[in-house]
Design an enzyme around this catalytic site. Structure first.
Site, mmCIF file in Angstrom:
data_model
loop_
_atom_site.group_PDB
_atom_site.id
_atom_site.type_symbol
_atom_site.label_atom_id
_atom_site.label_comp_id
_atom_site.label_asym_id
_atom_site.label_seq_id
_atom_site.Cartn_x
_atom_site.Cartn_y
_atom_site.Cartn_z
ATOM 1 N N ARG A 103 5.011 -14.667 51.217
ATOM 2 C CA ARG A 103 4.234 -14.430 50.004
ATOM 3 C C ARG A 103 2.960 -13.666 50.318
ATOM 4 O O ARG A 103 2.287 -13.953 51.305
ATOM 5 C CB ARG A 103 3.876 -15.751 49.324
ATOM 6 C CG ARG A 103 3.090 -15.580 48.048
ATOM 7 C CD ARG A 103 2.796 -16.898 47.371
ATOM 8 N NE ARG A 103 1.932 -17.776 48.138
ATOM 9 C CZ ARG A 103 0.637 -17.592 48.297
ATOM 10 N NH1 ARG A 103 0.033 -16.547 47.767
ATOM 11 N NH2 ARG A 103 -0.086 -18.447 49.008
ATOM 12 N N GLU B 51 5.702 -22.938 42.535
ATOM 13 C CA GLU B 51 6.069 -23.033 43.952
ATOM 14 C C GLU B 51 7.337 -23.868 44.157
ATOM 15 O O GLU B 51 8.012 -23.734 45.177
ATOM 16 C CB GLU B 51 4.903 -23.624 44.759
ATOM 17 C CG GLU B 51 5.080 -23.508 46.269
ATOM 18 C CD GLU B 51 3.938 -24.115 47.077
ATOM 19 O OE1 GLU B 51 2.872 -24.392 46.500
ATOM 20 O OE2 GLU B 51 4.119 -24.316 48.291
ATOM 21 N N ARG C 227 -0.518 -11.966 58.751
ATOM 22 C CA ARG C 227 -0.590 -13.417 58.945
ATOM 23 C C ARG C 227 0.404 -13.973 59.958
ATOM 24 O O ARG C 227 0.039 -14.743 60.842
ATOM 25 C CB ARG C 227 -0.339 -14.126 57.616
ATOM 26 C CG ARG C 227 -1.515 -14.095 56.695
ATOM 27 C CD ARG C 227 -1.169 -14.761 55.384
ATOM 28 N NE ARG C 227 -2.303 -14.660 54.468
ATOM 29 C CZ ARG C 227 -2.303 -15.161 53.246
ATOM 30 N NH1 ARG C 227 -1.236 -15.779 52.783
ATOM 31 N NH2 ARG C 227 -3.361 -15.044 52.475
ATOM 32 N N HIS D 181 0.772 -23.656 54.707
ATOM 33 C CA HIS D 181 0.070 -23.701 53.422
ATOM 34 C C HIS D 181 0.869 -23.241 52.209
ATOM 35 O O HIS D 181 0.358 -23.296 51.098
ATOM 36 C CB HIS D 181 -1.267 -22.966 53.502
ATOM 37 C CG HIS D 181 -1.177 -21.516 53.183
ATOM 38 N ND1 HIS D 181 -2.002 -20.924 52.265
ATOM 39 C CD2 HIS D 181 -0.354 -20.578 53.639
ATOM 40 C CE1 HIS D 181 -1.680 -19.644 52.189
ATOM 41 N NE2 HIS D 181 -0.694 -19.418 53.003
ATOM 42 N N HIS E 212 -0.514 -20.032 57.627
ATOM 43 C CA HIS E 212 -1.702 -19.201 57.502
ATOM 44 C C HIS E 212 -2.516 -19.278 58.787
ATOM 45 O O HIS E 212 -2.778 -20.363 59.286
ATOM 46 C CB HIS E 212 -2.522 -19.715 56.308
ATOM 47 C CG HIS E 212 -3.535 -18.753 55.829
ATOM 48 N ND1 HIS E 212 -4.628 -18.413 56.578
ATOM 49 C CD2 HIS E 212 -3.622 -18.040 54.677
ATOM 50 C CE1 HIS E 212 -5.352 -17.532 55.886
ATOM 51 N NE2 HIS E 212 -4.762 -17.292 54.737
ATOM 52 N N GLY F 244 4.714 -32.428 36.515
ATOM 53 C CA GLY F 244 3.714 -31.694 37.285
ATOM 54 C C GLY F 244 2.818 -30.909 36.337
ATOM 55 O O GLY F 244 3.285 -30.327 35.359
ATOM 56 N N GLY G 116 0.183 -28.603 37.411
ATOM 57 C CA GLY G 116 -0.580 -27.524 38.024
ATOM 58 C C GLY G 116 -0.519 -26.289 37.143
ATOM 59 O O GLY G 116 -0.267 -26.391 35.932
ATOM 60 N N SER H 49 -10.806 -18.478 54.487
ATOM 61 C CA SER H 49 -10.258 -17.230 53.944
ATOM 62 C C SER H 49 -9.939 -16.205 55.024
ATOM 63 O O SER H 49 -10.691 -16.012 55.976
ATOM 64 C CB SER H 49 -11.248 -16.627 52.948
ATOM 65 O OG SER H 49 -10.807 -15.360 52.561
ATOM 66 N N ALA I 124 1.701 -23.955 36.824
ATOM 67 C CA ALA I 124 2.991 -23.776 36.154
ATOM 68 C C ALA I 124 3.191 -24.847 35.084
ATOM 69 O O ALA I 124 3.538 -24.539 33.943
ATOM 70 C CB ALA I 124 4.129 -23.810 37.172
#
Lengths: 642, 251
Positions: free
Chosen positions: A440, A430, A335, A406, A271, A45, A47, A289, A49
């Protein structure tokens, strides 16, 4: 029980919170510069991280092999993060501190995260911003040339650094560039269009992976001295999510089946403000957003099945349900509360739009009061994006929004060193469960991915090597041969069913089950139904799946089939975990456990622990291990929004 | 309001790099005008699978217009009719009912076709490896606010850094030049104080690698700018040329 707790030693240091990470680092063993080059690390991976880990480990002198499923490492889904990244820099002199970021994150996670980890995360947030600026990440700046910040959910200070609405993109390109520099230096070898399909464990140590070359279909074994998994979350189990289409749980799930414990799988964040699905063909959802709820009012018609256009519905026939139910917070409830309330009015049959699964987010009052330019300046790019997707002008008609999956707080269990229950298998970003507890906070995902990759793994992996004897192995080892045979068998089986239903149909069906029963609100009866339905669907999948083509070619349907097969297994564990956790906390809302006014009711006496599940060979009977959470510095309290 | 449409898709089908490809036309009826173009390909693929035919392969990932993975020619235009958007952000409402839409892969010597609409764009990564970075090891950075950067310079750098690396600029260029892609990265880093130490080496190496990969030269057609989903200006190519000349004199 005693054995279980011993197994789940988090290796978190003790003593004063502020100096735990520093002292821990001082005690970690080092690998000499000349010996580092003898180790090969497989990073899966790319991303935030993965790219940051690959770059940092290569800079230290390790040999790194980096794998990604996309055609380029720069495509990883970290790129889609919009809002920003938190850092306790206190550049605004507004009272921010490492302690405050730590406290907000622990509380935001509803007291289900490890204090030591979260404090370290807050501490490292300072270094992340420095590192990214030095790489040339074009953060927003003020006229004086210094960095700008803004406020974000769950905090009373302005600690969120941002790069327009594309913070994730810019941070990822920074990490990607750092990694490409190491490609140039010959320390990182890239393997794009590879999907990890198995972990190879030899003598109890993670020693390699088996990948499928997605272009040629060949199965490729890779030997390493450690495996660093950075493959993201599993939210695509729900089919409709804000995740990229290729995001999947296969790498973490196959590691789980090889012995890595899976922690808190039921902690999934939903979300509230996403662009709703318009029809059955819809392939994914897009986030709008959360900041829009500052100036938009959420409503649905009072009457069921009211199909009049919104501007023809008079004020007294509108239900501003968030303002009605939560007079103090109104449209700005957190949320999870907002998401559950939206779902409830749609379940009543009062949803709007073609599918009835949406509510209005209406800016007309603000436009009337403050003018259209105010809205344009604040939300112009979001309004444009909304218009691209829906073809509607939100300056004239209210936006339609609906909650969507999400982020997943759950993931593979890791200790303080980010190592899973399989020695040599480290899990970052993640993909692990570590820092966000049951919920989170906004702008914390980017922070965690980069903290793990840039600043934690370079230290902790050295300690592992220095303390471990790693016998020489090659791909000729029987464990590699067995793993290759397993994967081959698995792919052949998928192709040989030749049934009548496509992968997409199964995936959609699974998504509906999870959404209905393991979604925003759960209860024991529903979870039991979900488990039954998932088992039946899994059985049908293995008897009635239709995958075109063969395994020796680029075959996206075959890739998806493998991923859906894994989601069908993971989904059951998510339901089992949700069923066992008889409390409400953060994103996990059990309808049986709520206060009279509908707030989450935690049970600290019985559930103040991390639930880490071990695969036993029987998907329906995973074994539960507990890591008790001890709060020495923050006293768990009831989160109140009143 | 969404309406029902019938569309004909004329799609380039090529099973692998070694077999010649050809156009095949498919008709899809009763699809919603709210669908995205990629949703439509999903629907087509479901129909093809049910009929026992091979689905159309196309690259895609985020479907939000930011990852840069999707991209093909739509009626001869990279990404499609609506400018400033990627292929995944094209919606059927912008096509006519009954229209024939031609889809074919990005065409460039440096982007060999892998299958159907999927091409190999790894050349762009190799150009990035040749210098598209600032050499700063993890842990060695000074405090973020110790490097003040004027707001307008930071904004200009951002405009260049917004590139998503999709390769549409290459596909649109008559010379299959990667100048906009390379120019954007060079401008991004040359504008910032952090990028100064490697400024000369960077432009020389990246341009050299671009040539090595088989991309053509820029002859100012401006097609790249027209199709760029992030509206990256052709002025970045001018910056690259200036940087290159400067580097030749300085080195």
């Amino acid at each position: 029980m005693a054995i279980a707790i011993k197994l789940l030693d988090a290796k978190a240091p003790s003593g004063p919170l502020e100096s735990r990470w520093t002292r821990h680092k001082d005690q970690l063993k080092l690998v000499s510069p000349t010996n580092k080059r003898k180790y090969t690390i497989l990073v899966v991976g790319t991303g935030l991280a993965g790219a940051s880990a690959a770059a940092s480990l290569a800079e230290l002198g390790y040999n790194v092999k980096a794998f990604c499923i996309q055609d380029s490492p720069r495509r990883a889904h970290s790129i889609a993060a919009q809002g920003g990244i938190n850092a306790a820099k206190n550049y605004r002199n507004d009272g921010d501190s490492v302690w405050r970021l730590f406290y907000d994150t622990i509380k935001g996670g509803d007291f289900r995260a490890r204090e030591s980890n979260v404090y370290r995360l807050a501490e490292l947030s300072l270094n992340i911003i420095d590192q990214c600026v030095a790489q040339g990440v074009p953060f927003a700046r003020e006229y004086g040339g210094l960095l700008d910040t803004r406020s974000f959910g769950g905090a009373l200070v302005e600690r969120t650094f941002y790069a327009r609405g594309q913070t994730g993109q810019q941070l990822l390109l920074g990490a990607y560039s750092a990694m490409m520099r190491q490609v140039d230096a010959g320390r990182v070898t890239l393997y794009p269009r590879r999907e990890m399909l198995d972990l190879v464990v030899i003598n109890g140590q993670a020693r390699g992976i088996v990948c499928r070359n997605l272009v040629t279909g060949e199965l490729e074994p890779y030997v390493g001295d450690a495996v660093v998994l950075c493959t993201g979350g599993y939210g695509n189990a729900y089919f409709l999510a804000t995740y990229a289409k290729n995001s999947n749980a296969t790498a973490i799930w196959r590691c789980h089946k090889r012995g890595a414990f899976f922690a808190n799988p039921c902690f999934v964040q939903i979300h509230p403000t996403c662009i709703p699905a318009t029809g059955d063909y819809q392939s994914k959802l897009t986030l709008m957003s959360e900041s829009l709820r500052n100036d938009g009012r959420v409503w649905v018609p009072t009457k069921k099945g009211d199909t009049r256009p919104p501007n023809e519905i008079p004020q007294d026939e509108r239900d501003y349900f968030l303002e009605r139910k939560y007079p103090t917070y109104g449209n700005l409830v957190p949320r999870d509360i907002a998401s559950r309330a939206v779902k409830a009015v749609c379940d009543e049959g009062r949803g709007v739009g073609a599918t009835g699964r949406a509510v209005y987010l209406d800016f007309s009052d603000t436009i009337r009061e403050k003018g259209i330019d105010y809205i344009k300046e604040k939300y112009g790019n979001l309004f444009e994006m909304y218009q691209h997707i829906t073809g509607e002008d939100p300056y004239k008609v209210p936006m339609r929004i609906y909650p969507a999956v999400h982020y997943t707080m759950g993931g593979l269990w890791v200790d303080y060193n980010l190592m899973s229950t399989i020695p040599g298998l480290f899990v970052l970003g993640e993909a692990n469960f570590s820092d966000h507890g049951a919920n989170r906070l906004g702008a914390s995902a980017l922070m965690q991915g980069l903290a793990d990759g840039y600043f934690i793994i370079p230290y902790t992996i050295g300690d592992y090597f220095a303390n471990t004897t790693l016998p020489k192995v090659s791909t000729e080892h029987s464990a590699f041969k067995d793993s290759l045979a397993d994967v081959h068998r698995f792919l052949t089986k998928l192709l040989s069913i030749k049934g009548n239903k496509t992968v997409l149909e199964f995936h959609r069906e699974l998504g509906m089950i999870l959404w209905d029963y393991v979604g925003m609100a759960r209860n024991a009866q529903g979870l039991q139904i979900a488990i039954e339905k998932i088992r039946r669907l899994r059985e049908e999948f293995w008897n009635n799946l239709k995958v075109p083509g063969d395994a020796n070619m680029l075959n996206k349907n075959l890739e998806m089939a493998g991923r859906v097969a894994d989601f069908l297994e993971l989904a059951e564990l998510m339901a089992i975990d949700a069923l066992h956790r008889e409390e409400s906390c953060g994103a996990h809302f059990r309808e049986e456990y709520q206060t009279p006014d509908g707030e989450a009711l935690r049970n600290d006496e019985k559930f103040c622990y991390v639930a880490a599940w071990e695969y036993t060979g029987d998907l329906s009977k995973p074994e539960l291990h507990k890591e008790p959470l001890v709060f020495e510095f923050v006293k768990p309290t009831v989160r109140s929004y009143k | 309001m969404a309406k029902k449409m019938t569309l004909h898709l004329r799609i380039w089908r090529q099973p692998n790099p070694h077999t010649p490809g050809k156009f095949v036309t498919y008709t899809i009826r009763d699809v919603s005008s709210d669908m995205s173009l990629l949703d439509l390909l999903d629907v087509l693929n479901e129909e093809l699978i049910k009929k026992g035919e091979q689905p159309v392969e196309f690259d895609n990932d985020c479907r939000e217009g930011i990852c840069g993975m999707c991209g093909f020619l739509v009626n001869g235009v990279a990404h499609g009719p609506k400018r400033g958007r990627t292929a995944c952000q094209q919606y059927l409402r912008d096509f006519k009912d009954g229209e024939t839409i031609t889809l074919e892969p990005f065409r460039a010597k440096a982007f060999p076709v892998i299958k159907d609409l999927v091409v190999d764009r790894s050349a762009l990564d190799r150009i990035m490896a040749a210098g598209g970075y600032i050499s700063v090891n993890t842990g060695s950075a000074p405090d973020a606010n110790s490097i003040p950067i004027p707001k307008d310079i930071a904004e200009q750098a951002f405009d260049a850094a917004a590139c998503i690396g999709c390769g549409a600029c290459v596909a649109a260029c008559p010379n299959a030049s990667a100048s906009l892609f390379v120019g954007a990265k060079i401008a991004h880093l040359a504008l910032l104080p952090q990028g100064q130490p490697e400024r000369i080496r960077r432009v020389l190496r990246m341009v050299e690698q671009m040539d090595k990969e088989g991309f053509g030269d820029c002859s100012n057609h401006g097609e790249c700018e027209a199709v760029c989903p992030k509206n990256i200006s052709i002025k970045h190519i001018a910056i690259m040329r200036r940087e290159y000349l400067r580097a030749l004199f300085c080195s």
